[in-house]
Scaffold this active site. Structure first.
Site, mmCIF file in Angstrom:
data_model
loop_
_atom_site.group_PDB
_atom_site.id
_atom_site.type_symbol
_atom_site.label_atom_id
_atom_site.label_comp_id
_atom_site.label_asym_id
_atom_site.label_seq_id
_atom_site.Cartn_x
_atom_site.Cartn_y
_atom_site.Cartn_z
ATOM 1 N N ARG A 102 -1.973 -64.047 27.246
ATOM 2 C CA ARG A 102 -1.680 -64.013 28.675
ATOM 3 C C ARG A 102 -2.552 -63.058 29.718
ATOM 4 N NH1 ARG A 102 4.899 -64.346 29.353
ATOM 5 N NH2 ARG A 102 5.237 -66.404 27.874
ATOM 6 N N ALA A 103 -3.175 -62.016 28.709
ATOM 7 C CA ALA A 103 -3.763 -61.065 29.692
ATOM 8 C C ALA A 103 -5.293 -61.136 29.349
ATOM 9 C CB ALA A 103 -3.248 -59.669 29.273
ATOM 10 N N GLU B 265 3.729 -54.407 28.846
ATOM 11 C CA GLU B 265 3.479 -52.846 29.313
ATOM 12 C C GLU B 265 3.015 -52.941 30.666
ATOM 13 O OE1 GLU B 265 0.894 -48.939 27.833
ATOM 14 O OE2 GLU B 265 1.321 -50.489 26.356
#
Length: 288
Positions: free
Chosen positions: A126-127, A89
């Site tokens: 990953r974030a 997103e």
């Protein structure tokens, strides 16, 4: 099922490989360009905060180099011919800000539970997910999938102790959670006071004094209930100082505090994750 859960912890690429190997139908083998207006966000996305400064930086990169990594989508069940984001997103938002009319996307057909699980794994691995968002994601995963803490740890590729400690943040009072979301408290601070008798009062003291995690732990144990004497009288902040703090917070996406004492003082930048610290270090070193 246990094998699949262990596989998820290896990352999104491994998960996609397992989905295809298991025979999940895919609408196209490789990435395709899909118009942005045909792609919609997932309402069960665990990430709720997207720092404007970071999105702007990513948008600049996309304008120059394009979207280097395809997002992951599935066919929309409510809008035929359109798609719902499973992972990516942030890239989709930045692509819109960059003015792109389409983005590269991998289309994979999957059920609600699998899409939900992938979204959590992708964000956690990953974030720079806010610690409270991470805690709520684990709680949601355990509730929906009926996983134990050990199974959840295998799914997301974290240790069981990390999952257990992070889950404690989800039961903090709303005012403490607000400090955590804003970056005024770190996960370490929040864990230190999570089991205390009055975490709300302790949180206010920690924020007001700018205590370290070790000092917060001592405070929670009743070993540091008296504030240290200040080196000099602290002057009330003027409107310009408050405005400068707000400007810096907007640019950095972190909590900023300026303490001025007659032209000399200190600037405090509080980060909520190591990823935020790394990002700040990169920004500072680029300026040299």
């Amino acid at each position: 099922m246990a094998e699949n859960r262990r596989g998820l912890g290896r990352g999104l690429s491994a998960l996609l490989g397992e989905s295809e190997a298991a025979g999940a139908p895919a609408a196209g083998e490789g990435p395709r360009e899909i118009p942005i207006e045909l792609i919609h966000r997932n309402p069960e996305q665990p990430r709720t905060l997207f720092a404007e400064a970071e999105l702007a930086e990513l948008a600049d990169s996309i304008r120059e180099k394009g979207v280097l990594q395809p997002i992951l989508v599935r066919s929309s069940r409510l809008q035929p011919g359109e798609y719902q984001i499973v992972a990516g997103e942030r890239r989709w938002r930045a692509a819109q800000a960059a003015g792109l009319v389409s983005v590269p996307a991998l289309v994979r057909e999957m059920g609600d539970s699998q899409a939900f699980e992938i979204a959590i794994v992708e964000n956690v691995q990953r974030a720079d997910l806010n610690p409270l968002e991470e805690a709520k994601a684990y709680a949601a995963l355990m509730g929906r999938m009926q996983y134990t803490q050990d199974e959840t740890a295998k799914v997301v590729g974290k240790s069981r102790s990390h999952v257990a400690n992070t889950l404690r943040l989800a039961i903090l009072p709303p005012s403490v959670q607000a400090h955590l979301m804003a970056g005024r408290l770190t996960a370490g601070h929040a864990r230190a006071i999570a089991t205390a008798a009055d975490p709300e009062a302790l949180a206010e003291v920690i924020v007001a004094r700018g205590l370290s995690v070790r000092e917060a732990e001592a405070l929670a144990k009743g070993k540091a209930d008296r504030p240290k004497k200040a080196s000099g009288p602290r002057r009330p902040k003027d409107a310009d100082t408050h405005a400068l703090e707000a400007d810096l917070e907007e640019v950095l996406g972190m909590s900023v505090e300026i303490n001025d004492r007659g032209g000399a003082g200190e600037l405090k930048v509080r980060y909520a994750t190591l990823e935020q610290l790394d990002d700040l270090c990169r920004r500072l070193t680029r300026a040299l």
